[in-house]
Motif scaffolding. Structure first.
Motif, PDB file in Angstrom:
ATOM      1  N   HIS A 184       1.013  -1.270  -0.029  1.00  0.00           N
ATOM      2  CA  HIS A 184      -0.356  -0.235   0.222  1.00  0.00           C
ATOM      3  C   HIS A 184       1.124   1.509   0.491  1.00  0.00           C
ATOM      4  CE1 HIS A 184      -2.987   3.064   0.879  1.00  0.00           C
ATOM      5  NE2 HIS A 184      -2.336   3.199   2.088  1.00  0.00           N
ATOM      6  N   PHE A 185       1.735   1.607   1.054  1.00  0.00           N
ATOM      7  CA  PHE A 185       2.793   2.177   1.327  1.00  0.00           C
ATOM      8  C   PHE A 185       3.622   2.115   0.002  1.00  0.00           C
ATOM      9  CE2 PHE A 185       1.571   2.319   5.175  1.00  0.00           C
ATOM     10  CZ  PHE A 185       0.732   3.329   5.165  1.00  0.00           C
ATOM     11  N   LEU A 186       4.479   1.513  -0.205  1.00  0.00           N
ATOM     12  CA  LEU A 186       4.743   1.597  -1.468  1.00  0.00           C
ATOM     13  C   LEU A 186       4.582   2.182  -3.061  1.00  0.00           C
ATOM     14  CD1 LEU A 186       7.340  -1.818  -1.612  1.00  0.00           C
ATOM     15  CD2 LEU A 186       7.898   0.592  -1.237  1.00  0.00           C
ATOM     16  N   GLY A 187       3.284   1.463  -3.070  1.00  0.00           N
ATOM     17  CA  GLY A 187       2.452   2.522  -4.015  1.00  0.00           C
ATOM     18  C   GLY A 187       1.844   3.838  -4.447  1.00  0.00           C
ATOM     19  N   GLU A 188       2.375   4.514  -3.055  1.00  0.00           N
ATOM     20  CA  GLU A 188       2.694   6.427  -2.542  1.00  0.00           C
ATOM     21  C   GLU A 188       3.557   6.158  -2.943  1.00  0.00           C
ATOM     22  OE1 GLU A 188       0.203   7.293   0.365  1.00  0.00           O
ATOM     23  OE2 GLU A 188      -1.069   6.103   0.197  1.00  0.00           O
ATOM     24  N   ILE A 189       4.782   4.864  -2.921  1.00  0.00           N
ATOM     25  CA  ILE A 189       5.787   6.237  -2.510  1.00  0.00           C
ATOM     26  C   ILE A 189       6.784   5.985  -4.509  1.00  0.00           C
ATOM     27  CG2 ILE A 189       8.800   5.367  -2.054  1.00  0.00           C
ATOM     28  CD1 ILE A 189       6.913   5.003   0.622  1.00  0.00           C
ATOM     29  N   VAL A 190       6.665   4.458  -4.853  1.00  0.00           N
ATOM     30  CA  VAL A 190       7.419   4.150  -5.770  1.00  0.00           C
ATOM     31  C   VAL A 190       6.815   5.163  -7.041  1.00  0.00           C
ATOM     32  CG1 VAL A 190       7.168   2.521  -7.776  1.00  0.00           C
ATOM     33  CG2 VAL A 190       8.083   1.752  -5.459  1.00  0.00           C
ATOM     34  N   ARG A 191       6.949   5.766  -8.047  1.00  0.00           N
ATOM     35  CA  ARG A 191       6.523   6.485  -9.262  1.00  0.00           C
ATOM     36  C   ARG A 191       5.610   5.828  -9.986  1.00  0.00           C
ATOM     37  NH1 ARG A 191       8.863   6.107 -13.677  1.00  0.00           N
ATOM     38  NH2 ARG A 191      10.891   4.427 -13.864  1.00  0.00           N
ATOM     39  N   PRO A 192       4.404   6.667 -10.268  1.00  0.00           N
ATOM     40  CA  PRO A 192       3.734   5.554 -11.044  1.00  0.00           C
ATOM     41  C   PRO A 192       4.709   5.338 -12.849  1.00  0.00           C
ATOM     42  CG  PRO A 192       2.902   8.245 -10.813  1.00  0.00           C
ATOM     43  CD  PRO A 192       3.989   7.450 -10.377  1.00  0.00           C
ATOM     44  N   GLY A 193       4.183   4.082 -12.940  1.00  0.00           N
ATOM     45  CA  GLY A 193       5.063   3.976 -14.424  1.00  0.00           C
ATOM     46  C   GLY A 193       5.976   2.840 -13.512  1.00  0.00           C
ATOM     47  N   GLY A 194       6.481   3.269 -12.337  1.00  0.00           N
ATOM     48  CA  GLY A 194       7.906   2.548 -11.724  1.00  0.00           C
ATOM     49  C   GLY A 194       7.588   0.581 -11.114  1.00  0.00           C
ATOM     50  N   VAL A 195       8.208   0.273 -10.807  1.00  0.00           N
ATOM     51  CA  VAL A 195       8.399  -0.796 -10.909  1.00  0.00           C
ATOM     52  C   VAL A 195       8.576  -1.294  -9.145  1.00  0.00           C
ATOM     53  CG1 VAL A 195       9.963  -2.855 -11.272  1.00  0.00           C
ATOM     54  CG2 VAL A 195       9.432  -1.061 -12.710  1.00  0.00           C
ATOM     55  N   VAL A 196       7.500  -2.464  -9.175  1.00  0.00           N
ATOM     56  CA  VAL A 196       7.713  -3.398  -7.723  1.00  0.00           C
ATOM     57  C   VAL A 196       8.248  -4.702  -7.548  1.00  0.00           C
ATOM     58  CG1 VAL A 196       6.831  -4.123  -5.624  1.00  0.00           C
ATOM     59  CG2 VAL A 196       6.229  -1.575  -6.914  1.00  0.00           C
ATOM     60  N   LEU A 197       9.093  -5.478  -7.074  1.00  0.00           N
ATOM     61  CA  LEU A 197       9.408  -6.049  -7.449  1.00  0.00           C
ATOM     62  C   LEU A 197       9.194  -7.738  -6.141  1.00  0.00           C
ATOM     63  CD1 LEU A 197      12.466  -4.924  -8.958  1.00  0.00           C
ATOM     64  CD2 LEU A 197      12.115  -7.133  -9.565  1.00  0.00           C
ATOM     65  N   LEU A 198       9.010  -8.462  -6.217  1.00  0.00           N
ATOM     66  CA  LEU A 198       8.935  -9.194  -4.930  1.00  0.00           C
ATOM     67  C   LEU A 198       9.083 -10.348  -5.072  1.00  0.00           C
ATOM     68  CD1 LEU A 198       5.841  -7.707  -5.287  1.00  0.00           C
ATOM     69  CD2 LEU A 198       5.010  -8.544  -3.677  1.00  0.00           C
ATOM     70  N   ASP A 199      10.153 -11.142  -4.022  1.00  0.00           N
ATOM     71  CA  ASP A 199      10.373 -12.348  -4.125  1.00  0.00           C
ATOM     72  C   ASP A 199       8.865 -13.800  -3.317  1.00  0.00           C
ATOM     73  OD1 ASP A 199      12.444 -14.622  -3.630  1.00  0.00           O
ATOM     74  OD2 ASP A 199      13.139 -14.384  -1.522  1.00  0.00           O
ATOM     75  N   ASP A 200       9.129 -14.353  -3.291  1.00  0.00           N
ATOM     76  CA  ASP A 200       8.167 -15.252  -2.634  1.00  0.00           C
ATOM     77  C   ASP A 200       6.577 -15.342  -3.279  1.00  0.00           C
ATOM     78  OD1 ASP A 200      10.055 -17.289  -1.592  1.00  0.00           O
ATOM     79  OD2 ASP A 200      10.637 -15.560   0.697  1.00  0.00           O
ATOM     80  N   VAL A 201       7.204 -15.089  -4.517  1.00  0.00           N
ATOM     81  CA  VAL A 201       5.062 -14.345  -4.539  1.00  0.00           C
ATOM     82  C   VAL A 201       4.960 -15.938  -4.806  1.00  0.00           C
ATOM     83  CG1 VAL A 201       5.379 -12.735  -5.616  1.00  0.00           C
ATOM     84  CG2 VAL A 201       5.866 -14.267  -6.324  1.00  0.00           C
ATOM     85  N   CYS A 202       5.244 -17.173  -4.994  1.00  0.00           N
ATOM     86  CA  CYS A 202       4.643 -18.405  -4.870  1.00  0.00           C
ATOM     87  C   CYS A 202       4.187 -18.438  -3.571  1.00  0.00           C
ATOM     88  CB  CYS A 202       5.597 -19.498  -5.123  1.00  0.00           C
ATOM     89  SG  CYS A 202       6.948 -19.356  -4.066  1.00  0.00           S
ATOM     90  N   TRP A 203       4.319 -17.733  -2.362  1.00  0.00           N
ATOM     91  CA  TRP A 203       3.695 -18.149  -1.150  1.00  0.00           C
ATOM     92  C   TRP A 203       1.917 -17.624  -1.200  1.00  0.00           C
ATOM     93  CZ3 TRP A 203       6.652 -18.105   4.271  1.00  0.00           C
ATOM     94  CH2 TRP A 203       7.879 -18.356   4.219  1.00  0.00           C
ATOM     95  N   PRO A 204       1.388 -18.429  -0.694  1.00  0.00           N
ATOM     96  CA  PRO A 204      -0.244 -17.932  -0.499  1.00  0.00           C
ATOM     97  C   PRO A 204      -0.067 -16.719  -0.046  1.00  0.00           C
ATOM     98  CG  PRO A 204       0.212 -20.150   0.304  1.00  0.00           C
ATOM     99  CD  PRO A 204       1.192 -19.621   0.295  1.00  0.00           C
ATOM    100  N   SER A 205       0.476 -16.102   0.925  1.00  0.00           N
ATOM    101  CA  SER A 205       0.222 -14.708   2.029  1.00  0.00           C
ATOM    102  C   SER A 205       0.481 -13.801   0.926  1.00  0.00           C
ATOM    103  CB  SER A 205       0.872 -15.064   3.171  1.00  0.00           C
ATOM    104  OG  SER A 205       2.197 -15.063   3.250  1.00  0.00           O
ATOM    105  N   VAL A 206       1.550 -13.439   0.060  1.00  0.00           N
ATOM    106  CA  VAL A 206       2.533 -12.734  -0.506  1.00  0.00           C
ATOM    107  C   VAL A 206       1.552 -12.510  -1.751  1.00  0.00           C
ATOM    108  CG1 VAL A 206       4.241 -11.839  -1.527  1.00  0.00           C
ATOM    109  CG2 VAL A 206       4.285 -13.467   0.242  1.00  0.00           C
ATOM    110  N   GLY A 207       1.448 -13.698  -2.552  1.00  0.00           N
ATOM    111  CA  GLY A 207       0.402 -13.822  -3.724  1.00  0.00           C
ATOM    112  C   GLY A 207      -0.383 -13.356  -3.858  1.00  0.00           C
ATOM    113  N   ALA A 208      -1.323 -13.701  -2.649  1.00  0.00           N
ATOM    114  CA  ALA A 208      -2.553 -13.423  -1.952  1.00  0.00           C
ATOM    115  C   ALA A 208      -2.785 -11.522  -2.306  1.00  0.00           C
ATOM    116  CB  ALA A 208      -3.822 -13.452  -0.876  1.00  0.00           C
ATOM    117  N   ALA A 209      -1.485 -10.405  -1.339  1.00  0.00           N
ATOM    118  CA  ALA A 209      -1.878  -9.498  -0.911  1.00  0.00           C
ATOM    119  C   ALA A 209      -1.867  -8.448  -2.475  1.00  0.00           C
ATOM    120  CB  ALA A 209      -0.496  -9.346  -0.374  1.00  0.00           C
ATOM    121  N   VAL A 210      -0.516  -9.370  -2.878  1.00  0.00           N
ATOM    122  CA  VAL A 210      -0.120  -8.662  -4.209  1.00  0.00           C
ATOM    123  C   VAL A 210      -1.496  -8.855  -5.390  1.00  0.00           C
ATOM    124  CG1 VAL A 210       0.924 -10.177  -5.458  1.00  0.00           C
ATOM    125  CG2 VAL A 210       1.594  -7.860  -6.474  1.00  0.00           C
TER     126      VAL A 210
END
Length: 221
Positions: free
Chosen positions: A144-170
């Motif tokens: 949520h906060f990175l969506g405000e901090i990272v500029r529009p058109g920027g990039v967010v990378l996540l490790d362990d998106v295969c984990w249900p908790s992480v995948g559900a959040a994104v």
């Protein structure tokens, strides 16, 4: 810095504090680090926020990308409340030994609190890498906060998106806020042995930022 990262990948950390999480478990594999570096170089990033330092595998790759990008004032904000309690400062020492302490700063408080203050201060980043708490609520708040901090058109990378908790959040940010996977960004990276899903995810933030109507809420898991 590439030599330090190579030594970490081949030999492991210089010491392993008692009770610390296993190196192989928490460290982003070297080929995935290469992909993170290459994507950030392609994006010509100048400022990156990273959540989770641990043994500094991904941080070294991000530092390498910032140096290669040639930004006039590169900045790498690394957030890890457990760096000195669980990891005995090993990750930060490796960043310093690679000469990256001139562009990196370590924050040792929970990301969910610090990111809120960054957002309030109007801090802006080109990209973020998320590998901190894997509890759904913490990942959600980070994003949520990175969506405000990272500029529009920027990039967010996540490790362990295969984990249900992480995948559900994104998945919420994909469904409701227009975050989109970047095609081919993590192709050929490490996959989860159980599910076969990629371990790392890379997402492009929309430009401009959308303002969804709460009445349009849809299930996202």
């Amino acid at each position: 810095m590439a030599a330090v990262r190579r030594g970490l990948a081949e030999q492991g950390p210089p010491r392993r504090p008692d009770g610390a999480p296993a190196f192989a478990t928490v460290t982003l594999p070297d080929r995935d680090c290469d992909q993170v570096r290459d994507l950030l170089v392609h994006e010509a990033v100048g400022t990156v926020v990273e959540i989770g330092l641990a043994y500094a595998g991904s941080a070294l790759a991000i530092g390498e990308a910032l140096v290669r990008s040639g930004a006039p004032n590169p900045r790498h904000v690394v957030i890890d409340p457990f760096q000195y309690t669980a990891y005995d400062g090993v990750g930060w020492e490796l960043l310093c030994s690679a000469g990256l302490d001139g562009i990196a700063e370590l924050v040792t408080e929970p990301s969910q609190r610090f990111l809120a203050r960054l957002a309030d201060a109007g801090f802006a980043a080109d990209a973020a890498f998320v590998d901190g708490s894997h509890h759904f609520h913490n990942v959600f708040v980070d994003l949520h906060f990175l969506g405000e901090i990272v500029r529009p058109g920027g990039v967010v990378l996540l490790d362990d998106v295969c984990w249900p908790s992480v995948g559900a959040a994104v998945a919420y940010f994909e469904t409701h806020l227009g975050w989109r996977p970047i095609p081919g960004a993590v192709a050929g990276g490490t996959s989860d042995p159980a599910s076969g899903r990629p371990r790392t995810g890379a997402y492009r933030l929309p430009d401009p930022r959308p303002t969804p109507d709460f009445r349009d809420f849809r299930p996202f898991c």
